[in-house]
Design a protein around this motif. Structure first.
Motif, PDB file in Angstrom:
ATOM      1  N   GLU A   7       0.827  -1.206   0.000  1.00  0.00           N
ATOM      2  CA  GLU A   7       0.000   0.000   0.000  1.00  0.00           C
ATOM      3  C   GLU A   7       0.863   1.258   0.000  1.00  0.00           C
ATOM      4  N   ARG A   8       1.972   1.230   0.698  1.00  0.00           N
ATOM      5  CA  ARG A   8       2.874   2.385   0.721  1.00  0.00           C
ATOM      6  C   ARG A   8       3.436   2.666  -0.671  1.00  0.00           C
ATOM      7  N   ILE A   9       3.816   1.610  -1.383  1.00  0.00           N
ATOM      8  CA  ILE A   9       4.320   1.759  -2.753  1.00  0.00           C
ATOM      9  C   ILE A   9       3.212   2.322  -3.650  1.00  0.00           C
ATOM     10  N   ARG A  10       2.030   1.760  -3.530  1.00  0.00           N
ATOM     11  CA  ARG A  10       0.901   2.232  -4.346  1.00  0.00           C
ATOM     12  C   ARG A  10       0.569   3.687  -4.042  1.00  0.00           C
ATOM     13  N   ARG A  11       0.607   4.068  -2.778  1.00  0.00           N
ATOM     14  CA  ARG A  11       0.297   5.429  -2.367  1.00  0.00           C
ATOM     15  C   ARG A  11       1.336   6.395  -2.937  1.00  0.00           C
ATOM     16  N   MET A  12       2.590   6.012  -2.940  1.00  0.00           N
ATOM     17  CA  MET A  12       3.659   6.857  -3.503  1.00  0.00           C
ATOM     18  C   MET A  12       3.342   7.182  -4.959  1.00  0.00           C
ATOM     19  N   THR A  13       2.960   6.167  -5.712  1.00  0.00           N
ATOM     20  CA  THR A  13       2.633   6.348  -7.118  1.00  0.00           C
ATOM     21  C   THR A  13       1.380   7.197  -7.290  1.00  0.00           C
ATOM     22  N   LEU A  14       0.348   6.871  -6.539  1.00  0.00           N
ATOM     23  CA  LEU A  14      -0.936   7.580  -6.646  1.00  0.00           C
ATOM     24  C   LEU A  14      -0.811   9.052  -6.265  1.00  0.00           C
ATOM     25  N   ASP A  15      -0.182   9.323  -5.133  1.00  0.00           N
ATOM     26  CA  ASP A  15      -0.055  10.703  -4.653  1.00  0.00           C
ATOM     27  C   ASP A  15       0.707  11.599  -5.622  1.00  0.00           C
ATOM     28  N   GLN A  20       0.623   7.354 -14.801  1.00  0.00           N
ATOM     29  CA  GLN A  20       0.610   7.682 -16.228  1.00  0.00           C
ATOM     30  C   GLN A  20       1.925   7.307 -16.918  1.00  0.00           C
ATOM     31  N   PHE A  21       2.995   7.204 -16.158  1.00  0.00           N
ATOM     32  CA  PHE A  21       4.300   6.853 -16.709  1.00  0.00           C
ATOM     33  C   PHE A  21       4.611   5.364 -16.586  1.00  0.00           C
ATOM     34  N   HIS A  22       3.765   4.648 -15.861  1.00  0.00           N
ATOM     35  CA  HIS A  22       4.034   3.246 -15.551  1.00  0.00           C
ATOM     36  C   HIS A  22       3.448   2.298 -16.598  1.00  0.00           C
ATOM     37  N   THR A  23       3.910   2.451 -17.815  1.00  0.00           N
ATOM     38  CA  THR A  23       3.554   1.470 -18.838  1.00  0.00           C
ATOM     39  C   THR A  23       4.391   0.222 -18.592  1.00  0.00           C
ATOM     40  N   PRO A  24       3.942  -0.933 -19.063  1.00  0.00           N
ATOM     41  CA  PRO A  24       4.777  -2.128 -18.892  1.00  0.00           C
ATOM     42  C   PRO A  24       6.195  -1.943 -19.458  1.00  0.00           C
ATOM     43  N   ALA A  25       6.299  -1.290 -20.603  1.00  0.00           N
ATOM     44  CA  ALA A  25       7.626  -1.076 -21.200  1.00  0.00           C
ATOM     45  C   ALA A  25       8.493  -0.184 -20.329  1.00  0.00           C
ATOM     46  N   ASN A  26       7.918   0.924 -19.831  1.00  0.00           N
ATOM     47  CA  ASN A  26       8.694   1.817 -18.971  1.00  0.00           C
ATOM     48  C   ASN A  26       9.110   1.125 -17.682  1.00  0.00           C
ATOM     49  N   LEU A  27       8.212   0.325 -17.115  1.00  0.00           N
ATOM     50  CA  LEU A  27       8.552  -0.381 -15.875  1.00  0.00           C
ATOM     51  C   LEU A  27       9.624  -1.434 -16.124  1.00  0.00           C
ATOM     52  N   ALA A  28       9.540  -2.143 -17.250  1.00  0.00           N
ATOM     53  CA  ALA A  28      10.578  -3.122 -17.586  1.00  0.00           C
ATOM     54  C   ALA A  28      11.933  -2.436 -17.737  1.00  0.00           C
ATOM     55  N   LYS A  29      11.944  -1.283 -18.388  1.00  0.00           N
ATOM     56  CA  LYS A  29      13.191  -0.517 -18.529  1.00  0.00           C
ATOM     57  C   LYS A  29      13.722  -0.107 -17.158  1.00  0.00           C
ATOM     58  N   SER A  30      12.829   0.372 -16.305  1.00  0.00           N
ATOM     59  CA  SER A  30      13.245   0.819 -14.973  1.00  0.00           C
ATOM     60  C   SER A  30      13.787  -0.331 -14.135  1.00  0.00           C
ATOM     61  N   ILE A  31      13.161  -1.497 -14.236  1.00  0.00           N
ATOM     62  CA  ILE A  31      13.663  -2.677 -13.520  1.00  0.00           C
ATOM     63  C   ILE A  31      15.069  -3.000 -13.991  1.00  0.00           C
ATOM     64  N   SER A  32      15.275  -2.991 -15.289  1.00  0.00           N
ATOM     65  CA  SER A  32      16.592  -3.292 -15.844  1.00  0.00           C
ATOM     66  C   SER A  32      17.637  -2.265 -15.413  1.00  0.00           C
ATOM     67  N   ILE A  33      17.269  -1.010 -15.467  1.00  0.00           N
ATOM     68  CA  ILE A  33      18.192   0.061 -15.058  1.00  0.00           C
ATOM     69  C   ILE A  33      18.590  -0.103 -13.598  1.00  0.00           C
ATOM     70  N   GLU A  34      17.595  -0.321 -12.739  1.00  0.00           N
ATOM     71  CA  GLU A  34      17.886  -0.472 -11.311  1.00  0.00           C
ATOM     72  C   GLU A  34      18.673  -1.755 -11.034  1.00  0.00           C
TER      73      GLU A  34
END
Length: 106
Positions: A7-15, A20-34
């Protein structure tokens, strides 16, 4: 991960209106980068690393993975258990114990 942490993670995103930036492609890129930033912690030594830095980068990977699970409507237990069943079949204990060989080399 506890429900409170999720819920804390979800709240961070929602707040912050970041969904709007969390497309599957963007998230996959972010996972790889991290994940690569996590790998960087071990760039020059397998033994001499900053555990606090490792924890931060690992947390970033986990947060992006949680966001991707949410975006795709997936359950981590379901997908991990499905993958474990495949891995257990590919790497039977009697063939794989103590070996780092790929399944097709066992």
């Amino acid at each position: 991960m506890t429900p409170e942490t999720i819920e804390r993670i979800r709240r961070m995103t929602l707040d912050r209106d970041w969904d709007q930036f969390h497309t599957p492609a963007n998230l996959a890129k972010s996972i790889s980068i991290e994940a690569n930033e996590l790998l960087e912690c071990f760039q020059w030594s397998d033994e001499d690393y900053d555990i606090d830095h490792v924890k931060e980068e690992l947390a970033d990977v986990l947060v992006y993975c949680r966001n991707m699970l949410d975006k795709l409507g997936l359950d981590e237990d379901d997908i991990v258990n499905a993958k474990m069943a495949k891995n257990e079949a590919k790497y039977p204990v009697e063939k794989a114990r103590g070996k780092a060989d790929k399944y097709d080399k066992l």
